[in-house]
Enzyme design. Sequence first.
Site, mmCIF file in Angstrom:
data_model
loop_
_atom_site.group_PDB
_atom_site.id
_atom_site.type_symbol
_atom_site.label_atom_id
_atom_site.label_comp_id
_atom_site.label_asym_id
_atom_site.label_seq_id
_atom_site.Cartn_x
_atom_site.Cartn_y
_atom_site.Cartn_z
ATOM 1 N N ASP A 1 28.061 33.811 42.253
ATOM 2 C CA ASP A 1 29.305 33.463 43.029
ATOM 3 C C ASP A 1 30.143 34.941 42.861
ATOM 4 O O ASP A 1 30.430 35.246 41.622
ATOM 5 C CB ASP A 1 29.816 32.373 42.580
ATOM 6 C CG ASP A 1 31.391 32.227 43.239
ATOM 7 O OD1 ASP A 1 31.191 31.584 44.639
ATOM 8 O OD2 ASP A 1 32.463 32.630 42.901
ATOM 9 N N TYR B 1 37.257 40.475 44.176
ATOM 10 C CA TYR B 1 37.378 40.728 42.727
ATOM 11 C C TYR B 1 37.265 42.119 42.545
ATOM 12 O O TYR B 1 36.182 42.721 42.829
ATOM 13 C CB TYR B 1 36.260 39.990 42.197
ATOM 14 C CG TYR B 1 36.238 38.464 42.264
ATOM 15 C CD1 TYR B 1 37.430 37.933 42.564
ATOM 16 C CD2 TYR B 1 34.955 37.676 42.051
ATOM 17 C CE1 TYR B 1 37.493 36.207 42.545
ATOM 18 C CE2 TYR B 1 35.235 36.398 42.428
ATOM 19 C CZ TYR B 1 36.269 35.727 42.580
ATOM 20 O OH TYR B 1 36.509 34.354 42.704
ATOM 21 N N LYS C 1 37.632 28.637 21.115
ATOM 22 C CA LYS C 1 37.720 29.708 20.263
ATOM 23 C C LYS C 1 39.125 30.151 19.939
ATOM 24 O O LYS C 1 39.414 31.028 19.352
ATOM 25 C CB LYS C 1 36.993 30.798 21.146
ATOM 26 C CG LYS C 1 37.826 31.369 22.449
ATOM 27 C CD LYS C 1 37.186 32.526 23.132
ATOM 28 C CE LYS C 1 35.769 32.238 23.678
ATOM 29 N NZ LYS C 1 35.069 33.377 24.511
#
Length: 315
Positions: free
Chosen positions: A49, A54, A211
């Site tokens: 995707d 972007y 994390k």
Amino acid sequence: MRYRRLGASDLSVSEISLGSWLTFGVGVERDAAKACVDRAFDLGINFIDTANVYGRGAAEAVLGEDLAGRPRGSYVLATKVFGQMSDTDQGLSAAQIEKQLDASLKRLRTDFVDLYQCHRYDTNTPLEETMAALTAAVKSGKVRWLGFSEWNPEQIQAAIDMAGVEHFVSSQPQYSLLWRRPEKAVIPLCAANGVSQIVWSPLAQGVLTGKYAVDAPLPTGSRGASDSMGGPMKNWLRRDVLVAVEQLKPLAAEAGCSLAQFALAWVLREPNVASAIVGASRPSQLDDNAKASGLVVDPALFAKAEAIADAIPRA
């Protein structure tokens, strides 16, 4: 890796898919991006995707290079249109859809995309014009199926009710243990009309990997610590969110999996979700994420996780 049918289409997509927002062509080095794509294929991930916006084409260009040479039938390729590509190029007008689709195909080095998605709803263009242009794209052979991202129920229903046009088979909302808004109306509406969810940020941009520790510096090399990728994460890095995530870790341990796998399996427990999109800056992240496909978790653990997440104060 397991696969699910994407809505009313003939596409079979991997339960875990590889996304490219903020990573490819933007925050991830070129060699690392290629390594992630290669590892995705090794793991059976067949759904890729991206979007034209972007990196203003950079992510599509990287993927076009990395996918070149692979059999076109070996992967399902999705991109999007709507975002601002220049001072004058944005939206879902017929002219923009035609122009941006051709530009995406050129960057992706392919003659067609399997799924073409409206990245957002365009309030400046009549829906009839948008749907007619998307229908023409399908009839031209440049697009196989259609989807949308972050449309509200009224907008979705209007498209469903429209006659004489190609209809959507996918919805791409934000959805995770920490963001459950699609459950109220979008998922039921889509499930009743042959539209599957392919969800973005199922790990809350990495926070649900565990994390990021409470009252600790951001890990070196993480998305949260990155100048190019960390900005959209600020709301997820609130102390109350991180405290809740710490409370989720024992539940994942009891389920015998990592927290990321637990969070992805939670998303995939919803039958209307066809795939969960994950980002990656290194192949090892995909190794961990892919194990969520087919993972069986006691629903009682999911219920406890939901109670923890639901107790987080709204920002």
